[in-house]
Motif scaffolding. Sequence first.
Motif, mmCIF file in Angstrom:
data_model
loop_
_atom_site.group_PDB
_atom_site.id
_atom_site.type_symbol
_atom_site.label_atom_id
_atom_site.label_comp_id
_atom_site.label_asym_id
_atom_site.label_seq_id
_atom_site.Cartn_x
_atom_site.Cartn_y
_atom_site.Cartn_z
ATOM 1 N N LYS A 19 41.054 31.564 39.710
ATOM 2 C CA LYS A 19 40.743 32.672 41.228
ATOM 3 C C LYS A 19 42.822 33.504 40.838
ATOM 4 N N GLN A 20 43.474 32.883 40.464
ATOM 5 C CA GLN A 20 44.849 33.583 40.989
ATOM 6 C C GLN A 20 44.111 34.134 40.002
ATOM 7 N N GLN A 21 44.660 33.883 38.613
ATOM 8 C CA GLN A 21 44.570 34.756 36.867
ATOM 9 C C GLN A 21 43.768 35.929 37.124
ATOM 10 N N TYR A 22 42.550 35.830 37.785
ATOM 11 C CA TYR A 22 41.417 36.624 37.689
ATOM 12 C C TYR A 22 41.801 37.646 38.515
ATOM 13 N N GLN A 23 42.379 37.546 40.227
ATOM 14 C CA GLN A 23 43.486 38.535 40.875
ATOM 15 C C GLN A 23 43.743 38.975 40.037
ATOM 16 N N LYS A 24 44.799 38.060 39.703
ATOM 17 C CA LYS A 24 45.872 39.083 38.751
ATOM 18 C C LYS A 24 46.002 39.800 37.841
ATOM 19 N N SER A 25 44.289 40.240 37.158
ATOM 20 C CA SER A 25 44.178 40.358 35.717
ATOM 21 C C SER A 25 43.603 42.043 36.450
ATOM 22 N N ARG A 26 42.364 42.134 37.823
ATOM 23 C CA ARG A 26 42.030 42.404 37.508
ATOM 24 C C ARG A 26 42.636 43.315 39.309
ATOM 25 N N ASN A 27 44.410 43.277 39.548
ATOM 26 C CA ASN A 27 44.879 43.737 40.683
ATOM 27 C C ASN A 27 44.167 44.291 41.642
ATOM 28 N N GLU A 51 30.785 21.397 49.236
ATOM 29 C CA GLU A 51 29.512 21.253 49.400
ATOM 30 C C GLU A 51 29.230 21.677 47.731
ATOM 31 N N VAL A 52 30.116 22.425 47.247
ATOM 32 C CA VAL A 52 29.406 22.481 45.333
ATOM 33 C C VAL A 52 30.534 22.245 44.336
ATOM 34 N N ILE A 53 31.883 22.295 44.641
ATOM 35 C CA ILE A 53 32.517 22.304 43.473
ATOM 36 C C ILE A 53 32.369 20.776 43.200
ATOM 37 N N HIS A 54 33.018 19.654 44.630
ATOM 38 C CA HIS A 54 33.232 18.353 44.893
ATOM 39 C C HIS A 54 34.286 18.192 44.575
ATOM 40 N N HIS A 55 35.306 17.761 42.951
ATOM 41 C CA HIS A 55 35.728 16.884 42.481
ATOM 42 C C HIS A 55 37.358 17.840 42.670
ATOM 43 N N PRO A 56 38.175 17.083 43.247
ATOM 44 C CA PRO A 56 39.547 17.765 43.775
ATOM 45 C C PRO A 56 39.845 18.844 42.292
ATOM 46 N N GLU A 57 39.923 17.876 41.247
ATOM 47 C CA GLU A 57 40.628 18.440 39.925
ATOM 48 C C GLU A 57 40.194 19.784 39.703
ATOM 49 N N VAL A 58 38.898 19.508 40.136
ATOM 50 C CA VAL A 58 37.891 20.322 39.344
ATOM 51 C C VAL A 58 38.132 22.003 39.980
ATOM 52 N N VAL A 59 38.312 21.841 41.985
ATOM 53 C CA VAL A 59 38.991 22.632 42.893
ATOM 54 C C VAL A 59 40.252 23.303 42.637
ATOM 55 N N ASP A 60 40.984 22.452 42.446
ATOM 56 C CA ASP A 60 42.508 22.580 41.792
ATOM 57 C C ASP A 60 42.199 24.001 40.528
ATOM 58 N N THR A 61 41.296 23.584 39.401
ATOM 59 C CA THR A 61 41.192 24.754 37.990
ATOM 60 C C THR A 61 41.024 25.762 38.583
ATOM 61 N N PHE A 62 39.980 26.050 39.647
ATOM 62 C CA PHE A 62 39.400 26.964 39.910
ATOM 63 C C PHE A 62 40.422 27.567 41.059
ATOM 64 N N MET A 63 40.991 27.551 41.406
ATOM 65 C CA MET A 63 42.114 27.813 42.121
ATOM 66 C C MET A 63 43.451 28.875 41.633
ATOM 67 N N GLN A 122 32.202 40.129 43.621
ATOM 68 C CA GLN A 122 33.282 39.655 43.105
ATOM 69 C C GLN A 122 33.628 37.731 42.572
ATOM 70 N N TYR A 123 33.138 37.641 43.950
ATOM 71 C CA TYR A 123 32.724 35.752 43.919
ATOM 72 C C TYR A 123 32.151 35.355 43.451
ATOM 73 N N LEU A 124 31.316 35.492 42.987
ATOM 74 C CA LEU A 124 30.258 35.324 42.411
ATOM 75 C C LEU A 124 30.545 35.211 40.988
ATOM 76 N N GLY A 125 31.320 36.881 40.490
ATOM 77 C CA GLY A 125 31.173 36.669 39.358
ATOM 78 C C GLY A 125 32.297 36.392 39.196
ATOM 79 N N LEU A 126 33.786 35.327 39.636
ATOM 80 C CA LEU A 126 34.150 34.727 39.457
ATOM 81 C C LEU A 126 33.640 33.301 39.368
ATOM 82 N N CYS A 127 32.993 33.076 39.706
ATOM 83 C CA CYS A 127 31.752 31.894 38.981
ATOM 84 C C CYS A 127 31.356 31.410 38.282
ATOM 85 N N LYS A 128 30.914 33.032 38.188
ATOM 86 C CA LYS A 128 30.468 32.869 36.338
ATOM 87 C C LYS A 128 30.998 32.311 35.464
ATOM 88 N N LEU A 129 32.968 33.248 35.828
ATOM 89 C CA LEU A 129 33.814 33.280 34.008
ATOM 90 C C LEU A 129 33.785 31.738 34.150
#
Length: 348
Positions: free
Chosen positions: A277-285, A262-274, A213-220
């Motif tokens: 992730k919350q939306q991804y988890q909620k939509s899939r329950n 190590e991978v995402i680096h930029h804080p603003e991208v990290v915040d957007t990713f998190m 699921q984490y890899l699927g999340l990263c890809k999307l």
Amino acid sequence: MTGIENVTLQQVIVHKVGNPSRNEELKFSANALTLNDDVVSAMLTKYFLSPFNENEHYHFTHLSDLSMNEVYTYVTNIFEDSKSFNEESIKIASFLYSKSTHVKVKEGELYVAVFDNVMLGNETHKAVGLFKSETKETFLKVFPHGQSWEVIQDEGIDINKLDKGCLIFNTNQNEGYTVCVVDKTNKQNDTRYWITDFLQVEPTANDYHNTDQYLGLCKLFIDNEYAEKFDVSKSDQVDLMNRSMEYFKTKDQFNMQEFAEEVIHHPEVVDTFMEYKQQYQKSRNFEIEDEFDISLSAVKKQDKNFKSVIKLDKNFHLYIHGRKDLMEKGYDEMVGKKFYKLYYEEES
């Protein structure tokens, strides 16, 4: 699924399940199939079991009490009393019929089967399988006619394409059993009746599930949110995709904070990713842990989806495996076209 050649198919019964919203019928078989042909039994076993991924586990659930999950209860009765097989299979077919009301649900054959010696991890178990065939294939049948041969058209089932399946292992009963699921048709949210309405199963949060699921999340995220919200090129997307996959291939454990640094680096991208992730988890329950052991089987499954390719018109495909710093992108005003410049030491 591995070890299919050692599985024993003990019982199979077939019922016809239509869509009640189209006034299609529910037809029951009076008796189970006669399994006296070893070749047919082997073909059925392969048809039923080969599509399953034994690493991807689900379990039965219910909002109030697990014993109120209908399929869980019917399957439990089969495990406890083999003589109830026909009766419980009719209950299963009736319940599926009541959940088959969406306009896109197709009529098909429901197979209820009992297996022995099915491999799960390093152990073998008894298992009950539920399989639905919805897609019919057209084939030609050649037969003798006097001194000649004739050909007619017929319809049948492609034994290499199981539409829907559920395999329930007789283990972890109190937690909703260990269940494997296949659903190759009607994958839209409004028609996932097989998983959500009929079976009422949820993914089991093991290392395989979290990795997958984490890899699927990263890809999307990289394909959609990253490209939409940040000023990045296609090569930037490919670079982040490569670094994400490389992390999972080289690490034994996943740690979200380490991954972000190590991978995402930029804080603003990290915040957007998190947030994504919350939306991804909620939509899939379901939730994905932020720390877990990485499953190599899940990495291998997802690797084929992480295509590091930039398609340039219909003429060129660039396959990028790393070293984004050895690429330059620009625009040639004389030619009037964009270009990539690649630096390398040798070609093969």
